[in-house]
Scaffold this motif. Structure first.
Motif, mmCIF file in Angstrom:
data_model
loop_
_atom_site.group_PDB
_atom_site.id
_atom_site.type_symbol
_atom_site.label_atom_id
_atom_site.label_comp_id
_atom_site.label_asym_id
_atom_site.label_seq_id
_atom_site.Cartn_x
_atom_site.Cartn_y
_atom_site.Cartn_z
ATOM 1 N N ARG A 149 -10.868 -1.204 -18.331
ATOM 2 C CA ARG A 149 -10.780 -1.835 -16.947
ATOM 3 C C ARG A 149 -9.235 -1.468 -17.130
ATOM 4 O O ARG A 149 -8.116 -1.222 -17.800
ATOM 5 C CB ARG A 149 -10.932 -3.690 -18.046
ATOM 6 N N LEU A 150 -8.586 -2.112 -15.916
ATOM 7 C CA LEU A 150 -7.320 -1.962 -15.924
ATOM 8 C C LEU A 150 -6.577 -3.445 -16.531
ATOM 9 O O LEU A 150 -6.642 -4.029 -16.096
ATOM 10 C CB LEU A 150 -7.329 -2.166 -14.478
ATOM 11 N N ALA A 151 -5.287 -2.735 -16.613
ATOM 12 C CA ALA A 151 -4.304 -3.594 -17.451
ATOM 13 C C ALA A 151 -3.473 -4.166 -16.700
ATOM 14 O O ALA A 151 -3.566 -4.174 -15.340
ATOM 15 C CB ALA A 151 -3.511 -2.436 -18.198
ATOM 16 N N THR A 152 -3.462 -5.845 -17.232
ATOM 17 C CA THR A 152 -2.995 -6.887 -15.931
ATOM 18 C C THR A 152 -1.725 -6.654 -16.823
ATOM 19 O O THR A 152 -0.537 -5.660 -17.450
ATOM 20 C CB THR A 152 -3.055 -7.870 -17.646
ATOM 21 N N ARG A 153 -0.447 -6.933 -15.259
ATOM 22 C CA ARG A 153 0.665 -7.203 -15.308
ATOM 23 C C ARG A 153 1.490 -6.762 -17.066
ATOM 24 O O ARG A 153 2.844 -6.156 -17.514
ATOM 25 C CB ARG A 153 1.579 -7.519 -14.315
ATOM 26 N N GLU A 154 0.779 -8.096 -17.554
ATOM 27 C CA GLU A 154 1.651 -7.925 -18.913
ATOM 28 C C GLU A 154 1.768 -7.203 -19.947
ATOM 29 O O GLU A 154 2.178 -6.761 -20.865
ATOM 30 C CB GLU A 154 1.245 -9.614 -19.629
ATOM 31 N N GLU A 155 0.173 -6.538 -20.405
ATOM 32 C CA GLU A 155 0.460 -5.567 -20.740
ATOM 33 C C GLU A 155 0.732 -4.342 -21.097
ATOM 34 O O GLU A 155 0.343 -4.017 -21.768
ATOM 35 C CB GLU A 155 -1.481 -5.270 -20.726
ATOM 36 N N ARG A 156 0.861 -3.778 -19.375
ATOM 37 C CA ARG A 156 1.573 -3.422 -19.421
ATOM 38 C C ARG A 156 2.898 -2.592 -19.305
ATOM 39 O O ARG A 156 4.061 -1.792 -19.960
ATOM 40 C CB ARG A 156 1.250 -2.897 -17.731
ATOM 41 N N GLU A 157 3.532 -4.380 -19.016
ATOM 42 C CA GLU A 157 5.136 -4.140 -19.492
ATOM 43 C C GLU A 157 5.266 -4.553 -21.422
ATOM 44 O O GLU A 157 6.070 -3.756 -21.984
ATOM 45 C CB GLU A 157 5.783 -5.689 -19.219
ATOM 46 N N ARG A 158 4.094 -5.083 -21.512
ATOM 47 C CA ARG A 158 4.593 -4.530 -23.064
ATOM 48 C C ARG A 158 4.172 -3.543 -23.518
ATOM 49 O O ARG A 158 5.004 -2.861 -24.448
ATOM 50 C CB ARG A 158 3.589 -5.561 -23.437
ATOM 51 N N ALA A 159 3.145 -2.169 -23.387
ATOM 52 C CA ALA A 159 2.753 -0.992 -23.278
ATOM 53 C C ALA A 159 3.705 -0.109 -23.099
ATOM 54 O O ALA A 159 4.366 0.974 -23.641
ATOM 55 C CB ALA A 159 1.440 -0.761 -24.006
ATOM 56 N N THR A 160 4.729 -0.895 -22.277
ATOM 57 C CA THR A 160 5.652 0.376 -21.973
ATOM 58 C C THR A 160 8.080 -0.598 -21.801
ATOM 59 O O THR A 160 8.095 -0.171 -21.573
ATOM 60 C CB THR A 160 5.953 0.616 -20.654
ATOM 61 N N ARG A 161 7.559 -1.533 -23.716
ATOM 62 C CA ARG A 161 8.695 -2.270 -23.358
ATOM 63 C C ARG A 161 9.462 -1.042 -23.772
ATOM 64 O O ARG A 161 9.888 -0.176 -24.468
ATOM 65 C CB ARG A 161 8.825 -2.780 -24.584
ATOM 66 N N TRP A 162 10.735 -0.838 -22.980
ATOM 67 C CA TRP A 162 11.797 -0.305 -22.589
ATOM 68 C C TRP A 162 12.808 -1.067 -22.997
ATOM 69 O O TRP A 162 13.107 -1.958 -23.354
ATOM 70 C CB TRP A 162 12.477 0.523 -21.099
ATOM 71 N N PRO A 163 13.643 -0.283 -24.286
ATOM 72 C CA PRO A 163 14.180 0.863 -24.473
ATOM 73 C C PRO A 163 13.516 1.451 -26.253
ATOM 74 O O PRO A 163 14.257 2.605 -26.456
ATOM 75 C CB PRO A 163 15.875 1.166 -24.558
ATOM 76 N N GLN A 164 12.293 0.807 -26.670
ATOM 77 C CA GLN A 164 11.807 1.752 -27.362
ATOM 78 C C GLN A 164 11.155 2.701 -27.103
ATOM 79 O O GLN A 164 11.542 3.413 -28.293
ATOM 80 C CB GLN A 164 10.986 0.428 -28.101
ATOM 81 N N MET A 165 11.383 2.605 -25.900
ATOM 82 C CA MET A 165 10.336 4.153 -25.663
ATOM 83 C C MET A 165 11.007 5.138 -25.832
ATOM 84 O O MET A 165 12.525 5.649 -25.217
ATOM 85 C CB MET A 165 9.411 3.821 -23.967
#
Ligand code: ZN
Length: 111
Positions: free
Chosen positions: A49-65
């Motif tokens: 399913r499409l990720a929610t905005r929140e899920e997207r933000e959590r998954a791409t949290r920066w600058p940890q990446m």
């Protein structure tokens, strides 16, 4: 239902839903990658399913990446600038680099 390449989706199989980015697809099967690189796997579109905005933000949290989930020169430049500022210990430069990166992500990548 299929998702375009680059879309953030959630693999709903298993106990813990995993956020991933679609990097390719063939028929009903999507080729996925963990945001920011690393693990790759395949799943049927029907399990996504499409990720929610929140899920997207959590998954791409920066600058940890360490690297951008996007194939984007601007991102690479911004992240390198951030790392450099961080290592210099200059808080103002570090904060500025972070703001620049976030603004770029929001405007260019819809995050
Ligand atoms: Zn970018």
């Amino acid at each position: 239902m299929t998702y375009r390449n680059g879309a953030f989706v959630v693999d709903t199989r298993g106990e813990r839903a995993r956020v991933a980015q679609v990097i390719d697809s063939l028929g009903q099967q999507a080729h996925l990658r963990a945001p920011g690189g690393g693990e790759e796997w395949k799943a049927l579109f029907s399990d996504l399913r499409l990720a929610t905005r929140e899920e997207r933000e959590r998954a791409t949290r920066w600058p940890q990446m360490k690297r951008s989930p996007f194939d984007c020169q601007e991102c690479s430049k911004d992240m390198a600038a951030y790392q450099e500022a961080l290592e210099s210990g200059n808080n103002f430069r570090t904060a500025s680099a972070l703001v620049r990166q976030r603004t770029h992500w929001r405007l260019e990548h819809g995050l």
